[in-house]
Design an enzyme around this catalytic site. Sequence first.
Site, PDB file in Angstrom:
ATOM      1  N   LEU A  55     -94.698 -46.411 -51.015  1.00 28.23           N
ATOM      2  CA  LEU A  55     -95.870 -47.189 -51.405  1.00 28.23           C
ATOM      3  C   LEU A  55     -96.031 -47.137 -52.921  1.00 28.23           C
ATOM      4  CD1 LEU A  55     -98.261 -45.881 -48.602  1.00 28.23           C
ATOM      5  CD2 LEU A  55     -96.923 -48.005 -48.610  1.00 28.23           C
ATOM      6  N   ALA A  56     -96.703 -48.116 -53.476  1.00 30.15           N
ATOM      7  CA  ALA A  56     -96.873 -48.203 -54.921  1.00 30.15           C
ATOM      8  C   ALA A  56     -97.619 -46.997 -55.490  1.00 30.15           C
ATOM      9  CB  ALA A  56     -97.609 -49.492 -55.278  1.00 30.15           C
ATOM     10  N   CYS A  57     -98.413 -46.334 -54.676  1.00 30.89           N
ATOM     11  CA  CYS A  57     -99.186 -45.175 -55.131  1.00 30.89           C
ATOM     12  C   CYS A  57     -98.330 -43.928 -55.279  1.00 30.89           C
ATOM     13  CB  CYS A  57    -100.348 -44.911 -54.182  1.00 30.89           C
ATOM     14  SG  CYS A  57     -99.825 -44.468 -52.508  1.00 30.89           S
ATOM     15  N   GLY A  58     -97.061 -44.021 -54.904  1.00 35.18           N
ATOM     16  CA  GLY A  58     -96.160 -42.886 -55.030  1.00 35.18           C
ATOM     17  C   GLY A  58     -95.988 -42.094 -53.745  1.00 35.18           C
TER      18      GLY A  58
END
Length: 174
Positions: free
Chosen positions: A153-156
């Site tokens: 996910l883009a949040c890591g």
Amino acid sequence: MGRKVIIGVTGSIAAYKAAELLRLFVKNGDDVRVVMTPAACEFVRPLTFQTLSRNPVAVDQFAQPVEWKPGHISLAEWADLAIVAPATANTIAKMAHGIADNLLTATMLATRAKIAVAPAMNDGMWGAAATIENIEKLRARGMLVMSPREGDLACGRRGLGRMPEPDEIFAELG
């Protein structure tokens, strides 16, 4: 002539995938109009979608209409199919509660076209009770809500919340 398709693009990093989805519909012979939320324009510029669709891109709910009808009404009546991809938790919540405070949500509220939703969000947002309830409302109204995918996910983090890939979305909407 193919279908008349609206692709709604919301403010998610997955907005870049909507360009490939658009290409698949155009290649299929469909006439595609893109409606973007203002937040989506922070991730991908309208010019990208205008170039790929060969049609103007709608963003501003209060822009001067080309026809006598307001933009959201003419788009809503024009479409055979509408897909919101990526669909953020925010837009899903607005659709579930009938909030029409931008051009995309107003168009989705007004259309009688088949509506599909391809969620894209953080795994925590996807699993939140409010999101689960909102998804159930959309499905109860006959909307096709695709399941997000597991992955980075883009949040890591790694988890459930990735937007399905454009070819998967296109195949499901056949």
